[in-house]
Design a protein around this motif. Structure first.
Motif, PDB file in Angstrom:
ATOM      1  N   MET A 120      60.994 -70.294  29.291  1.00  0.00           N
ATOM      2  CA  MET A 120      60.992 -71.382  28.351  1.00  0.00           C
ATOM      3  C   MET A 120      61.683 -72.593  29.006  1.00  0.00           C
ATOM      4  SD  MET A 120      59.350 -69.784  26.092  1.00  0.00           S
ATOM      5  CE  MET A 120      59.238 -70.875  24.664  1.00  0.00           C
ATOM      6  N   ALA A 121      61.190 -73.785  28.683  1.00  0.00           N
ATOM      7  CA  ALA A 121      61.663 -74.997  29.352  1.00  0.00           C
ATOM      8  C   ALA A 121      63.182 -75.206  29.266  1.00  0.00           C
ATOM      9  CB  ALA A 121      60.907 -76.217  28.815  1.00  0.00           C
TER      10      ALA A 121
ATOM     11  N   LEU B  81      62.809 -78.625  19.096  1.00  0.00           N
ATOM     12  CA  LEU B  81      61.693 -77.787  18.680  1.00  0.00           C
ATOM     13  C   LEU B  81      60.396 -78.250  19.328  1.00  0.00           C
ATOM     14  CD1 LEU B  81      62.447 -77.600  14.853  1.00  0.00           C
ATOM     15  CD2 LEU B  81      62.853 -75.821  16.555  1.00  0.00           C
ATOM     16  N   PRO B  82      59.441 -77.351  19.474  1.00  0.00           N
ATOM     17  CA  PRO B  82      58.089 -77.814  19.808  1.00  0.00           C
ATOM     18  C   PRO B  82      57.522 -78.538  18.580  1.00  0.00           C
ATOM     19  CG  PRO B  82      58.075 -75.465  19.298  1.00  0.00           C
ATOM     20  CD  PRO B  82      59.522 -75.912  19.270  1.00  0.00           C
TER      21      PRO B  82
ATOM     22  N   GLY C 133      60.626 -74.226  37.147  1.00  0.00           N
ATOM     23  CA  GLY C 133      59.534 -74.117  36.185  1.00  0.00           C
ATOM     24  C   GLY C 133      58.520 -73.058  36.578  1.00  0.00           C
TER      25      GLY C 133
ATOM     26  N   THR D 251      53.337 -65.961  24.920  1.00  0.00           N
ATOM     27  CA  THR D 251      54.443 -66.280  24.024  1.00  0.00           C
ATOM     28  C   THR D 251      54.131 -65.746  22.632  1.00  0.00           C
ATOM     29  OG1 THR D 251      53.402 -68.358  23.382  1.00  0.00           O
ATOM     30  CG2 THR D 251      54.935 -68.445  25.230  1.00  0.00           C
TER      31      THR D 251
ATOM     32  N   ILE E  27      64.641 -81.228  25.865  1.00  0.00           N
ATOM     33  CA  ILE E  27      63.391 -80.586  26.283  1.00  0.00           C
ATOM     34  C   ILE E  27      62.934 -79.706  25.130  1.00  0.00           C
ATOM     35  CG2 ILE E  27      64.466 -78.518  27.338  1.00  0.00           C
ATOM     36  CD1 ILE E  27      61.846 -80.320  29.275  1.00  0.00           C
ATOM     37  N   GLN E  28      61.614 -79.653  24.920  1.00  0.00           N
ATOM     38  CA  GLN E  28      61.129 -78.790  23.833  1.00  0.00           C
ATOM     39  C   GLN E  28      61.102 -77.326  24.269  1.00  0.00           C
ATOM     40  OE1 GLN E  28      58.891 -80.764  25.729  1.00  0.00           O
ATOM     41  NE2 GLN E  28      57.146 -81.131  24.390  1.00  0.00           N
TER      42      GLN E  28
ATOM     43  N   VAL F 286      59.061 -74.996  25.037  1.00  0.00           N
ATOM     44  CA  VAL F 286      57.696 -74.625  25.422  1.00  0.00           C
ATOM     45  C   VAL F 286      57.788 -73.726  26.639  1.00  0.00           C
ATOM     46  CG1 VAL F 286      56.546 -76.689  24.539  1.00  0.00           C
ATOM     47  CG2 VAL F 286      57.427 -76.688  26.870  1.00  0.00           C
ATOM     48  N   LYS F 287      56.739 -72.927  26.819  1.00  0.00           N
ATOM     49  CA  LYS F 287      56.759 -71.976  27.928  1.00  0.00           C
ATOM     50  C   LYS F 287      56.285 -72.642  29.209  1.00  0.00           C
ATOM     51  CE  LYS F 287      57.063 -67.579  29.352  1.00  0.00           C
ATOM     52  NZ  LYS F 287      56.536 -66.358  28.782  1.00  0.00           N
ATOM     53  N   LEU F 288      57.078 -72.566  30.253  1.00  0.00           N
ATOM     54  CA  LEU F 288      56.587 -72.954  31.571  1.00  0.00           C
ATOM     55  C   LEU F 288      56.183 -71.663  32.291  1.00  0.00           C
ATOM     56  CD1 LEU F 288      59.098 -75.801  32.393  1.00  0.00           C
ATOM     57  CD2 LEU F 288      56.824 -75.921  31.371  1.00  0.00           C
TER      58      LEU F 288
ATOM     59  N   LEU G 189      55.491 -82.645  28.439  1.00  0.00           N
ATOM     60  CA  LEU G 189      56.903 -82.579  28.080  1.00  0.00           C
ATOM     61  C   LEU G 189      57.218 -83.834  27.266  1.00  0.00           C
ATOM     62  CD1 LEU G 189      58.334 -81.070  31.377  1.00  0.00           C
ATOM     63  CD2 LEU G 189      57.607 -79.935  29.272  1.00  0.00           C
ATOM     64  N   LEU G 190      58.470 -84.027  26.874  1.00  0.00           N
ATOM     65  CA  LEU G 190      58.755 -85.171  26.010  1.00  0.00           C
ATOM     66  C   LEU G 190      58.434 -86.493  26.710  1.00  0.00           C
ATOM     67  CD1 LEU G 190      62.117 -83.872  24.545  1.00  0.00           C
ATOM     68  CD2 LEU G 190      59.947 -84.025  23.321  1.00  0.00           C
TER      69      LEU G 190
ATOM     70  N   ILE H 216      53.356 -75.847  38.488  1.00  0.00           N
ATOM     71  CA  ILE H 216      53.668 -76.171  37.090  1.00  0.00           C
ATOM     72  C   ILE H 216      52.349 -76.431  36.390  1.00  0.00           C
ATOM     73  CG2 ILE H 216      53.911 -78.694  37.400  1.00  0.00           C
ATOM     74  CD1 ILE H 216      56.566 -76.890  35.503  1.00  0.00           C
ATOM     75  N   GLN H 217      52.239 -76.010  35.130  1.00  0.00           N
ATOM     76  CA  GLN H 217      50.995 -76.270  34.404  1.00  0.00           C
ATOM     77  C   GLN H 217      50.950 -77.711  33.901  1.00  0.00           C
ATOM     78  OE1 GLN H 217      53.613 -74.395  32.936  1.00  0.00           O
ATOM     79  NE2 GLN H 217      52.642 -73.137  31.382  1.00  0.00           N
TER      80      GLN H 217
ATOM     81  N   VAL I 203      51.130 -79.390  31.191  1.00  0.00           N
ATOM     82  CA  VAL I 203      51.504 -79.415  29.770  1.00  0.00           C
ATOM     83  C   VAL I 203      52.370 -80.646  29.542  1.00  0.00           C
ATOM     84  CG1 VAL I 203      51.436 -76.923  29.391  1.00  0.00           C
ATOM     85  CG2 VAL I 203      53.560 -77.968  30.189  1.00  0.00           C
TER      86      VAL I 203
ATOM     87  N   THR J 119      58.163 -85.096  17.890  1.00  0.00           N
ATOM     88  CA  THR J 119      57.441 -83.828  17.792  1.00  0.00           C
ATOM     89  C   THR J 119      57.361 -83.365  16.341  1.00  0.00           C
ATOM     90  OG1 THR J 119      59.509 -82.690  18.272  1.00  0.00           O
ATOM     91  CG2 THR J 119      57.999 -83.000  20.104  1.00  0.00           C
TER      92      THR J 119
ATOM     93  N   PRO K 272      52.775 -65.617  30.987  1.00  0.00           N
ATOM     94  CA  PRO K 272      52.433 -66.826  30.232  1.00  0.00           C
ATOM     95  C   PRO K 272      52.357 -66.600  28.722  1.00  0.00           C
ATOM     96  CG  PRO K 272      50.460 -65.926  31.253  1.00  0.00           C
ATOM     97  CD  PRO K 272      51.599 -65.031  31.648  1.00  0.00           C
TER      98      PRO K 272
END
Ligand SMILES: [Zn+2]
Ligand SMILES: [Zn+2]
Ligand SMILES: [Zn+2]
Lengths: 220, 458, 458, 220
Positions: free
Chosen positions: B323-324, B46-47, C292, D182, B314-315, B317-319, C319-320, C314-315, C317, A150, D180
């Motif tokens: 946050m994940a 981090l994302p 989630g 952020t 896990i990054q 990120v918003k689920l 993940l890793l 879940i959206q 998006v 990332t 949703p």
């Protein structure tokens, strides 16, 4: 008598010894070296690609096929000039600045070569300027970049910016890949394409090259 | 070599269960890992973003939001304790000041959670092994080696409980072994290069941790065996090859314990069950709840003998909910609750066997994690003290186990698996027992541009 | 009223377990839901984006990527079958052509997975209830009502297996009841407005499904009881209030079954265990693997009597490892594997009790999902056939159960819980048994700008 | 004798009957109505806010306190002119176009009012133009928007664009919230602040108002 089909089958089987005999026989028969390449060696790899995609062949088997093709090429190449060696296009490939993960990149290199592309492999941890310099030097059709982290994926963006700054962006198509990369990210950073594995990346390049030639045909 | 492992840590297969082990480890906050209860182990990252002086304040804020969020949720769900893993990004090892700063942010968040909620926590600091950034890799000196040690030392001084690493010695050779599915080359990379590097590296890490009242916890063959698993999941290499690599990576991981590591071993080291069987140390494992970091065929069985249960990473990120990392924290806690509830009832053995039963017949990689298979193979591995021979033996025994299992219909197999097992069997047989002889044999196929023998004491 | 439920579907608490029920339902593909095995139920949604004619092609691509990805993973992990839930976005109900298009994409993905992998699948189509978009809500006519029916009908014709909805009748009043923690107002909203609307709505949905060889599956009090749970998790309202609302929502959900719904009930309807106890129909539930979508205090216990196990939503998006829906698919499958492994051994009762034990003492909202509590309260609820009285009774019985549990130390409680339970108890006592009398009493406190009595047959 | 502290305590306790007696007593004693508001009623709510944030008070209790404060205000307001009623600032609040989820929004309205803000509640499903018109009409310091759905969150962006197009963007601070949303999204769409719950939103507004007054002081 050896046939072009036998050559293809030999490539498919990854038969390193057999290929030498077969290709030599065809050469001795007076078969056009370009035909041996296109309708024998590369034709074999064209059977391999979909089998890999559908999960019926593993990478090591694909690699053996590629090695076999290359073994055949060694015999044919001396008979033709470099310019006559058919190439579907030229691609520069590397992992971006800070990224060392090259398994996926190496796979792509192998698969592009077997597909008939001329590949310039810049290796891993390729700085923005190095990509740019390579584009200037080799004038590829496509630039492929990958990133597995990332934190390094942002280097894809900075590399594209570098190409823009150096006035090279419009001369190439850019494809990107690697675990954190998505279509959305590709759109964001202005790449032309994204792929999440080596086989679809090859297909993507094929599509790009045929788009390119049809637009060239139009402008010609 | 500080310790020798010449017998199993268990005499009875039924004692070999999750949550407890013969040699538990007590953290600074009083969590007893391997003392009866499975603890959640959370990791996060981090994302997608650049790391530099300009962006570090933002990165620092993200880490402090994460630690605050996950520990708040852990407290709300009454977690008995939480192990945090801080696995650095490359930039954090390259510039230790960044890594040190983030480690401190996490330590501070742990302190706050202790004061606010009475939550027990501990932290595992896992610097990124950057030595492979030099090509060919420079393993025993140079800036990457130095900055890594600097990072370890300061983090230990600041209060880290555990040292871990996913070390990369031999990876430069092993990568090609994987894509070629070349078991001889893999055994060379793991059993000679990998083991030699582990000996050098872990001697340093154990010394460093002893000097700074910190525990040397363990390594992971992530870049070897997990890369194999991921390639197998993608259909790139045979599942049986990945399964053999998994077990062949055990002797390499064991070297850390010979040097003085005490566990919990690294979450992504699926060598863990073997390490636990041999050393009696607690292990960390990850499975279905780490699916956000990697898919796997071992979602449940991975928990069978785990002492901490991890999400891998896990990054931020918003689920839809949160946050994940907070989501991962919640899932880990519920998994642990269930395992610990069984233990409370004395049903841990029954529950372990359910975890095993649910996966082990469906994939060869799950099969080699069966506690009975682990014990059987481990019992043979402790008979030799030579790391190279152990690696060769591990591969050999795994091939034999899998052939038997497939013949007996105990595990699902691809029609091509038996062919690959035969191929591996034959290849392993050609490996001489003397490592020098083997090295000499290998020289002709080794790409000498890729690695520096002297960096591995060769 | 098509059916009456005046006795429990179970005579023995030990038979009340996950995976099986007295009245299983068979999908078009042959999955028998409630027939012995717990199936994964997967739901997913778009990442943040606008929906309109310009963006629909992109949305369509996303949905087709999702369905391809999740079913591929399900096949790789040998899922015995997968239930897909397509919960529409508001725009998909408002413009049925969008919803119909996406439903077809999913059906097509299911067909492809069947051909490619032999994977069994079924789909639950869950349009968004837009009737509350008119303010005050117009429940029985108007464009939102029409477009919703249009969407249902075409999706059924196209091949959907199940109809569901999270209907919103009475929500306009219940929202204020929640933030005021006003149990009288909540009982009015659930027991009179909610039940009346359910009767009207589900009569239509059952007729529609019967006419199109589709099953009416069930509703969810998501906007009522799950909103309460989320508010309680945030510390906004007492957990005991949310627990009482949960059970008070049961009679409302039951109305769908009286009208002819057959299950599996909606995943986010934690009324499910009560519905299963009373109707014998299969239920869908969600817990830790839905984190989630929302955090909860019922991560494990939610599975205790589930017949499908869902991720809620879940959206799409990254993940890793993979896109989030693929990750959710994997996690659900492993959860189901474990439950089904226990069933295979005849250990389902023991495993159910572990799921229960691991959560039920830690939160009052988990406590009210205990199978024994569910059976006890349900046994009383079936004694009356009046929906309003059932709602009042449900609240009353729950208050009593919780007071007893807290006094006996069977569930963790906040120091303020007893005060709130007393307060609720007193408030419920003041509610008359005659719904008309109650409505007249409430008129003075009801905000008549907010709802239209005639839309509820009042 | 009734004290201002008693008034605050009464607000904290949510004692609807008691407040009337107390406030009337203070008025009868000749206490300045503005002082009753600031040091009695609002002071009470200022105790409530942190207790809510720390989880010691529930929303229904906060609402009772707010109702109690309002009950007291009813007695005091007739004694002063509208302009004398202290206000910490004016805020316009609504859920965006297409979004009906108003529980969080309503909480914020209540908490902002109890904090001494003048709140104009536009309700739910507020179109872009309606936000803009309200800004034109009411000249607020802050505009608050919320969205609970991934599909409606994009309306936050279009509303901000509308304000820009109408030349109103620079006259207001914009805060946004909802499941949703952020910080990153807030940055992307150009909002001034983001909050994930009502109490931190109030604090955010407080900070914005004090920034605003200090910059006004500077420019004055
Ligand atoms: Zn790892
Ligand atoms: Zn729901
Ligand atoms: Zn759902």
């Amino acid at each position: 008598m050896a046939t072009l089909n036998d050559v293809s089958q030999c490539v498919l089987d990854g038969d390193l010894d057999g290929i030498k005999v077969l290709v030599q026989a065809l050469i001795d028969d007076g078969t056009d070296p370009i035909v041996i390449i296109n309708d024998g060696l590369i034709a074999g790899m064209n059977i391999v690609a979909p089998l890999f995609k559908s999960g019926e062949m593993f990478v090591p088997e694909v690699m053996e096929s590629a090695d076999t093709m290359n073994e055949g090429m060694k015999l044919v190449k001396p008979l033709i000039t470099d310019e006559d060696i058919p190439s579907k296009g030229k691609i520069i490939i590397g992992t971006v600045n800070g990224d060392l993960h090259d398994i996926g990149k190496n796979l792509l290199v192998m698969m592009m070569e077997s597909r008939g592309y001329t590949v310039i492999d810049l290796g891993v941890d390729v700085k923005e300027e190095a990509f740019s310099a390579a584009v200037k030097e080799h004038k590829p059709n496509i630039v492929g970049m990958s990133s597995l982290l990332t934190t390094t994926m942002m280097k894809i963006e900075s590399t594209i910016k570098q190409l823009v700054a150096d006035g090279l962006r419009n001369q190439v198509k850019i494809i990107i890949g690697g675990a954190p990369v998505t279509q959305e990210f590709a759109d964001d950073v202005g790449a032309d394409g994204y792929s999440d594995d080596a086989s679809t990346a090859v297909e993507l390049c094929d599509r790009m090259m045929s788009d390119q030639s049809s637009s060239e045909a139009l402008s010609a | 070599m500080a310790k020798q492992f010449n017998q199993l840590a268990y005499t009875n297969l039924d004692d070999f269960v999750y949550g407890s082990c013969p040699n538990p480890v007590t953290t600074k906050s009083g969590m007893v890992i391997g003392g009866g209860m499975v603890y959640p182990e959370i990791n996060f990252t981090l994302p997608g973003m650049d790391i530099n002086d300009v962006t570090m304040p933002k990165a620092a804020t993200i880490y402090s939001n994460i630690i605050e969020g996950v520990l708040k949720r852990a407290a709300e769900l009454y977690a008995p304790g939480v192990l945090i893993e801080f696995e650095t990004l490359p930039d954090f090892t390259e510039h230790p000041k960044y890594g040190i700063e983030v480690n401190r942010i996490l330590l501070n968040g742990m302190k706050e959670a202790s004061e606010k909620y009475g939550l027990k926590t501990a932290i595992r600091t896992t610097p990124n092994d950057l030595r492979e950034f030099s090509r060919p890799p420079v393993m025993r000196s140079g800036k990457y080696w130095e900055t890594m040690l600097e990072l370890y030392e300061q983090c230990a001084r600041d209060g880290s409980d555990f040292f871990s690493i996913e070390s990369t010695g031999g990876k430069e050779i092993h990568d090609s072994a994987l894509v070629k599915a070349d078991i001889r080359l893999a055994i060379f990379a793991l059993g000679i290069l990998g083991c030699n590097d582990m000996e050098f590296l872990w001697k340093h890490l154990v010394d460093l941790s002893n000097a700074n009242s910190c525990f040397a916890a363990g390594d992971s063959a992530c870049g070897f065996a997990n890369t194999a698993m991921v390639l197998a999941e993608k259909g790139f290499i045979p599942h049986v090859f990945a399964a053999v690599i998994r077990v062949a990576a055990v002797p390499r991981a064991l070297v850390a314990f010979e040097q003085g590591a005490v566990g919990p071993s690294k979450d992504c080291a699926y060598e863990g069950p073997y390490l636990k069987a041999i050393t009696g140390s607690p292990i960390s494992m990850e499975g279905k709840t780490a699916a956000g970091a990697h898919l796997s065929p071992i979602g449940n069985i991975a928990a069978a003998v785990a002492d901490t249960w991890s999400n891998e990473s896990i990054q931020q990120v918003k689920l839809l909910s949160e946050m994940a990392p907070v989501v991962a924290m919640e899932q880990l806690i519920y998994d642990c609750r269930l395992m610990n509830a069984a233990t409370l009832n004395g049903q841990q053995l029954m529950f372990r066997d359910l975890l095993v039963q649910s996966d082990s017949a469906l994939d060869v990689q799950a099969y080699v994690l069966r506690p009975d298979v682990v014990m059987r193979i481990s019992a043979e591995l402790v008979k030799t003290q030579d790391n190279f021979l152990r690696t060769k033996l591990a591969a050999q025994l795994t091939v034999a186990e899998l052939k038997k299992a497939i013949v007996e219909g105990k595990v699902k197999s691809d029609k091509r698996d038996m062919k690959w097992l035969d191929k591996m069997e034959k290849a392993i047989e050609t490996i001489p027992d003397d490592p020098n002889e083997f090295y000499n044999e290998m020289k002709s196929v080794l790409d000498m541009d890729k690695f520096i023998p002297s960096e591995y004491g060769l």
